[in-house]
Design a protein around this motif. Structure first.
Motif, PDB file in Angstrom:
ATOM      1  N   THR A 253      13.491   6.892   1.035  1.00  0.00           N
ATOM      2  CA  THR A 253      12.728   8.175   0.682  1.00  0.00           C
ATOM      3  C   THR A 253      12.348   7.868  -0.950  1.00  0.00           C
ATOM      4  O   THR A 253      13.045   8.083  -1.886  1.00  0.00           O
ATOM      5  CB  THR A 253      13.678   9.316   0.546  1.00  0.00           C
ATOM      6  OG1 THR A 253      14.897   9.289  -0.054  1.00  0.00           O
ATOM      7  CG2 THR A 253      13.945   9.888   1.956  1.00  0.00           C
ATOM      8  N   TRP A 254      11.176   7.173  -0.882  1.00  0.00           N
ATOM      9  CA  TRP A 254      10.647   6.524  -2.207  1.00  0.00           C
ATOM     10  C   TRP A 254      10.635   7.768  -3.246  1.00  0.00           C
ATOM     11  O   TRP A 254      10.499   7.404  -4.508  1.00  0.00           O
ATOM     12  CB  TRP A 254       9.354   5.888  -2.041  1.00  0.00           C
ATOM     13  CG  TRP A 254       9.149   4.835  -1.160  1.00  0.00           C
ATOM     14  CD1 TRP A 254       9.159   4.763   0.226  1.00  0.00           C
ATOM     15  CD2 TRP A 254       9.858   3.526  -1.438  1.00  0.00           C
ATOM     16  NE1 TRP A 254       9.466   3.405   0.565  1.00  0.00           N
ATOM     17  CE2 TRP A 254       9.810   2.671  -0.327  1.00  0.00           C
ATOM     18  CE3 TRP A 254      10.223   3.058  -2.729  1.00  0.00           C
ATOM     19  CZ2 TRP A 254      10.214   1.480  -0.320  1.00  0.00           C
ATOM     20  CZ3 TRP A 254      10.656   1.706  -2.781  1.00  0.00           C
ATOM     21  CH2 TRP A 254      10.601   0.811  -1.678  1.00  0.00           C
ATOM     22  N   GLU A 255      10.068   8.950  -2.849  1.00  0.00           N
ATOM     23  CA  GLU A 255       9.891  10.138  -3.836  1.00  0.00           C
ATOM     24  C   GLU A 255      11.128  10.475  -4.801  1.00  0.00           C
ATOM     25  O   GLU A 255      11.039  11.206  -5.728  1.00  0.00           O
ATOM     26  CB  GLU A 255       9.224  11.250  -2.993  1.00  0.00           C
ATOM     27  CG  GLU A 255      10.235  11.978  -1.988  1.00  0.00           C
ATOM     28  CD  GLU A 255       9.921  11.227  -0.645  1.00  0.00           C
ATOM     29  OE1 GLU A 255      10.260  11.896   0.403  1.00  0.00           O
ATOM     30  OE2 GLU A 255       9.404  10.094  -0.668  1.00  0.00           O
TER      31      GLU A 255
ATOM     32  N   ASN B 145       6.742  14.748  -3.099  1.00  0.00           N
ATOM     33  CA  ASN B 145       6.482  14.848  -1.795  1.00  0.00           C
ATOM     34  C   ASN B 145       6.482  13.736  -1.040  1.00  0.00           C
ATOM     35  O   ASN B 145       6.613  12.552  -1.674  1.00  0.00           O
ATOM     36  CB  ASN B 145       5.106  15.795  -1.438  1.00  0.00           C
ATOM     37  CG  ASN B 145       4.773  16.832  -2.027  1.00  0.00           C
ATOM     38  OD1 ASN B 145       3.849  17.368  -2.566  1.00  0.00           O
ATOM     39  ND2 ASN B 145       5.963  17.724  -2.140  1.00  0.00           N
ATOM     40  N   THR B 146       6.487  13.779   0.281  1.00  0.00           N
ATOM     41  CA  THR B 146       6.703  12.615   1.199  1.00  0.00           C
ATOM     42  C   THR B 146       5.886  11.388   0.868  1.00  0.00           C
ATOM     43  O   THR B 146       4.696  11.530   0.718  1.00  0.00           O
ATOM     44  CB  THR B 146       6.511  13.222   2.817  1.00  0.00           C
ATOM     45  OG1 THR B 146       7.242  13.976   3.243  1.00  0.00           O
ATOM     46  CG2 THR B 146       6.781  11.756   3.505  1.00  0.00           C
ATOM     47  N   THR B 147       6.656  10.261   0.467  1.00  0.00           N
ATOM     48  CA  THR B 147       5.652   9.151   0.081  1.00  0.00           C
ATOM     49  C   THR B 147       6.248   7.788   1.108  1.00  0.00           C
ATOM     50  O   THR B 147       7.278   7.534   1.370  1.00  0.00           O
ATOM     51  CB  THR B 147       6.238   8.580  -1.307  1.00  0.00           C
ATOM     52  OG1 THR B 147       5.867   9.836  -2.172  1.00  0.00           O
ATOM     53  CG2 THR B 147       5.495   7.406  -1.689  1.00  0.00           C
TER      54      THR B 147
ATOM     55  N   GLN C 233       0.849  -1.185   0.150  1.00  0.00           N
ATOM     56  CA  GLN C 233       0.073  -0.052  -0.093  1.00  0.00           C
ATOM     57  C   GLN C 233       0.664   1.235  -0.050  1.00  0.00           C
ATOM     58  O   GLN C 233       1.889   1.406   0.606  1.00  0.00           O
ATOM     59  CB  GLN C 233      -0.941  -0.005   1.284  1.00  0.00           C
ATOM     60  CG  GLN C 233      -1.898  -0.958   1.405  1.00  0.00           C
ATOM     61  CD  GLN C 233      -2.892  -1.072   2.442  1.00  0.00           C
ATOM     62  OE1 GLN C 233      -3.579  -0.295   2.594  1.00  0.00           O
ATOM     63  NE2 GLN C 233      -2.563  -1.687   3.577  1.00  0.00           N
ATOM     64  N   MET C 234       0.412   2.233  -0.496  1.00  0.00           N
ATOM     65  CA  MET C 234       1.145   3.544  -0.734  1.00  0.00           C
ATOM     66  C   MET C 234       0.474   4.670  -0.326  1.00  0.00           C
ATOM     67  O   MET C 234      -0.918   4.882  -0.379  1.00  0.00           O
ATOM     68  CB  MET C 234       1.523   3.699  -2.333  1.00  0.00           C
ATOM     69  CG  MET C 234       2.531   4.847  -2.501  1.00  0.00           C
ATOM     70  SD  MET C 234       1.524   6.403  -2.926  1.00  0.00           S
ATOM     71  CE  MET C 234       1.168   6.230  -4.634  1.00  0.00           C
ATOM     72  N   VAL C 235       1.178   5.539   0.473  1.00  0.00           N
ATOM     73  CA  VAL C 235       0.555   6.816   0.942  1.00  0.00           C
ATOM     74  C   VAL C 235       1.611   7.928   0.566  1.00  0.00           C
ATOM     75  O   VAL C 235       2.526   7.957   0.794  1.00  0.00           O
ATOM     76  CB  VAL C 235       0.331   6.975   2.547  1.00  0.00           C
ATOM     77  CG1 VAL C 235      -0.029   8.148   3.134  1.00  0.00           C
ATOM     78  CG2 VAL C 235      -0.419   5.795   3.171  1.00  0.00           C
ATOM     79  N   ARG C 236       0.776   8.981  -0.069  1.00  0.00           N
ATOM     80  CA  ARG C 236       1.542  10.043  -0.373  1.00  0.00           C
ATOM     81  C   ARG C 236       1.008  11.467   0.145  1.00  0.00           C
ATOM     82  O   ARG C 236      -0.207  11.843  -0.035  1.00  0.00           O
ATOM     83  CB  ARG C 236       1.670  10.281  -2.014  1.00  0.00           C
ATOM     84  CG  ARG C 236       2.503  11.189  -2.471  1.00  0.00           C
ATOM     85  CD  ARG C 236       2.540  11.380  -4.048  1.00  0.00           C
ATOM     86  NE  ARG C 236       3.498  10.263  -4.496  1.00  0.00           N
ATOM     87  CZ  ARG C 236       3.224   9.843  -5.705  1.00  0.00           C
ATOM     88  NH1 ARG C 236       2.020   9.858  -6.226  1.00  0.00           N
ATOM     89  NH2 ARG C 236       3.719   8.821  -5.934  1.00  0.00           N
ATOM     90  N   ASN C 237       1.744  12.165   0.819  1.00  0.00           N
ATOM     91  CA  ASN C 237       1.400  13.542   1.278  1.00  0.00           C
ATOM     92  C   ASN C 237       1.548  14.485   0.422  1.00  0.00           C
ATOM     93  O   ASN C 237       2.287  15.548   0.548  1.00  0.00           O
ATOM     94  CB  ASN C 237       2.296  13.935   2.526  1.00  0.00           C
ATOM     95  CG  ASN C 237       1.923  13.014   3.905  1.00  0.00           C
ATOM     96  OD1 ASN C 237       1.064  12.061   3.576  1.00  0.00           O
ATOM     97  ND2 ASN C 237       2.224  13.443   4.762  1.00  0.00           N
TER      98      ASN C 237
END
Length: 618
Positions: free
Chosen positions: A130-132, A97-99, A88-92
């Motif tokens: 830091t995936w982004e 941006n923070t991922t 699952q992925m969450v991006r701000n």
């Protein structure tokens, strides 16, 4: 280990997706027809940290090749991985941006990430990759290992491992150029060249560069009504020299620079920029000393630099690594021994600290007839925490030529980041987090058709969490403490097959990620999620459709703020226009679904992307 009735009900609009997923999974187990899409390569390296036949795998592993990445039309690595089982992925915000990426529900810091064998991580905040900042355009292949692997990779591999590979030469000379245009004024240019040369093709090289710009979209409408765009530039180079049939040298370089806009979280109407820069370099010597003994000596370094303006913030993490891996093959048995050193440094005022870990890892594999065994032991000696032992044991039995049953158990650990210990919000006395995992799996493979079912339970003790008002905090705003306990358990189903002339692939996850001390669900993790895709060739075009589905999740630790479930429908088409030209088009979120993976942060609506690629055939 898993109770489906405990999960939240799927949204009504998504229930047909669940039924479709189940039908696809059942079909894969019942049919045996050829399938070319998403076929795993013959050899993988992540499960044992060395080349291994896919037929010998005891681990739960997925492979994404370059064709699948290009067909996805995605801009970011996390967008591709969000379609992989168990993730699952969450991006701000938007791109850059923070991922956060959660593997089997585990925190993003619990996944160890490697690029061409080079460790990539941050010692700032809670840590993790830091995936982004990892450039998707340069990636040739990705291997995702689900489940703890600290006995092989050391600290951080509590949830799993993601191994990324850039392009290597496959023929004498191969240039390529790709130009893409999309919604929100997105422009992408990629160019590369690879080849071989010298006497007996002893030299091989690959060079790739990519640039992307976009006006973006408004990621926080409640803060500032404007577009938050981004721009990125990245490059990768690999050079290999085959000294003779037994010895090879390889060097690799990778650089990425991304500048993205976001709305200041405390000052409405104020725009900030996040500037993320990543560099990595590595050198390897592969040696085949005899028919039975081989080794790899590797030296590498990486740097992760994050800065914001005009709100001033700067954090730099530097990692250095040295490893010597050895393998001995004796018939059906394989022995391995690895010596490794890792050094971490963080500059994030007022923090300016370093630490080091030395490790010895031993491994054993046995494949004889229907039985398969893999055992790993590792001892890490940390300059601050002292010694830490981890181990894993996996056993597989071939019930039939097509079916294999496996069982495994593993321990893992993660050392707190330097920021968690020495920043203004740190606690110097933090101890490593510890994990214990058990899992059972059944896998089917026949004539390229695949089906797998994996049940797991992973318990984490001494988990580091940020708490406000905790006893002993130097800051009145709170600090990091190691008192939390977490439990991740679930079931992952995945399948691929061909029926009625259509290629099908799908996955379905049931995941329960809880705070073991309170019984509440961990934030931003859905209890059910999945994908279903189909593709078919008609009139010279390759047509595809897929749906990504997620049930609801909670945005706060008290489980009072609910983020709704969603289903995203995506369409794609590609066609070879001439011998060397290929056109690709993709429409994502076709029904313009509005949803959030983090409260108050908008996600991109309907999006299209068209690209033209030139790759001359020899």
């Amino acid at each position: 280990m898993f109770h489906p009735s405990s999960g939240a009900a799927a949204p009504i609009a998504a229930r047909p997706c669940v039924r479709a997923l189940a039908l696809a999974l059942c079909a894969a187990g019942a049919q045996a027809q050829p399938l070319a899409e998403n076929q795993a390569p013959t050899t993988v390296v992540t499960a044992a940290r060395a080349p291994q036949s896919a037929q010998q795998l005891l681990a739960d592993l997925s492979v994404i090749d370059r064709a699948a990445i290009e067909a996805s039309g995605a801009s970011g690595l996390a967008d591709v991985l969000a379609r992989v089982p168990g993730i699952q992925m969450v991006r701000n915000g938007g791109m850059g941006n923070t991922t956060n990426l959660m593997l089997r529900g585990a925190d993003t810091a619990y996944t160890a990430v490697y690029i061409d064998g080079i460790r990539f991580s941050s010692q700032s905040g809670s840590g993790g990759a830091t995936w982004e900042s990892i450039p998707l355009a340069l990636i040739d292949r990705i291997e995702v290992l689900r489940g703890p692997a600290a006995a092989i990779y050391g600290s951080d591999a509590i949830g799993g491992v993601v191994q990324i590979f850039t392009r290597r030469a496959q023929q004498a000379f191969a240039p390529s150029v790709s130009l893409g245009l999309g919604s929100n004024s997105t422009r992408r240019l990629q160019a590369g060249v690879s080849g071989m040369g010298g006497a007996d093709q002893a030299w091989d090289y690959a060079l790739d560069i990519a640039s992307e710009r976009s006006d973006g979209f408004d990621v926080r409408p409640s803060r500032n009504a404007d577009r938050d765009g981004y721009k990125s530039l990245s490059g990768a180079a690999r050079l290999g020299w085959r000294i003779n049939d037994s010895h090879q040298l390889r060097a690799s370089l990778l650089a990425s620079d991304i500048d993205a806009g976001y709305d200041n979280s405390t000052k409405p109407g104020v725009d900030d920029r996040s500037k993320h820069r990543m560099h990595a370099a590595g050198l390897e010597w592969n040696a085949q000393w005899s028919e039975r003994w081989s080794s790899v000596l590797a030296l590498n370094a990486s740097e992760d630099r994050y800065e914001t303006t005009p709100t001033a913030y700067l954090s730099t993490t530097q990692l250095r690594g040295l490893s010597w891996q050895n393998q001995w093959r004796l018939g059906a048995q394989t022995f391995s021994a690895t010596l490794e050193r890792r050094e971490d440094a963080l500059q994030n005022a007022p923090v300016d600290r370093e630490r080091a870990q030395n490790a010895l890892a031993l491994g054993y594999q046995w494949h004889a007839g229907k039985q398969h065994l893999q055992a790993q032991l590792r001892h890490d000696s940390d300059s601050e925490f002292g010694g830490k032992q981890t181990g894993s044991l996996a056993y597989g039995y071939d019930l039939t030529p097509q079916w294999r049953a496996t069982a495994s158990a593993a321990t893992a650990f993660r050392a707190p980041t330097l920021y968690q210990r020495f920043s203004n919000y740190g606690t110097a006395g933090l101890t490593p987090e510890n994990g214990r995992n058990v899992e059972l799996a059944a896998r089917y493979r026949a004539q390229h058709n695949e089906f797998s079912a994996t049940a797991y339970r992973n318990r984490i003790s001494d988990q580091v969490s940020y708490q406000v008002g905790a006893r002993g905090c130097a800051s009145s705003l709170g600090c990091y403490v190691s008192v939390a306990q977490a439990e991740y358990q679930g079931l992952t189903l995945a399948a691929a097959t061909q029926a009625l002339g259509v290629r099908w692939h799908g996955s379905l996850d049931f995941n329960s990620a809880k705070d073991a001390s309170t019984g509440l669900y961990l934030t931003r993790r859905a209890r059910q999620f999945g994908t279903l895709g189909a593709s078919r060739q008609i009139a010279g075009w390759q047509w595809g459709a897929d749906v990504q589905w997620s049930a609801r999740r909670f945005d706060d630790a008290a489980n009072t703020k609910v983020l709704g479930g969603y289903a995203l429908w995506n369409l794609s088409a590609s066609k070879s226009l001439a011998r060397d030209w290929k056109l690709r088009a993709r429409l994502d979120n076709a029904f313009d679904k509005r949803y959030e993976t983090a409260a108050t942060y908008a996600t991109e609506g309907r999006r299209f992307f068209v690209s033209l690629q030139w790759t001359p055939t020899p």
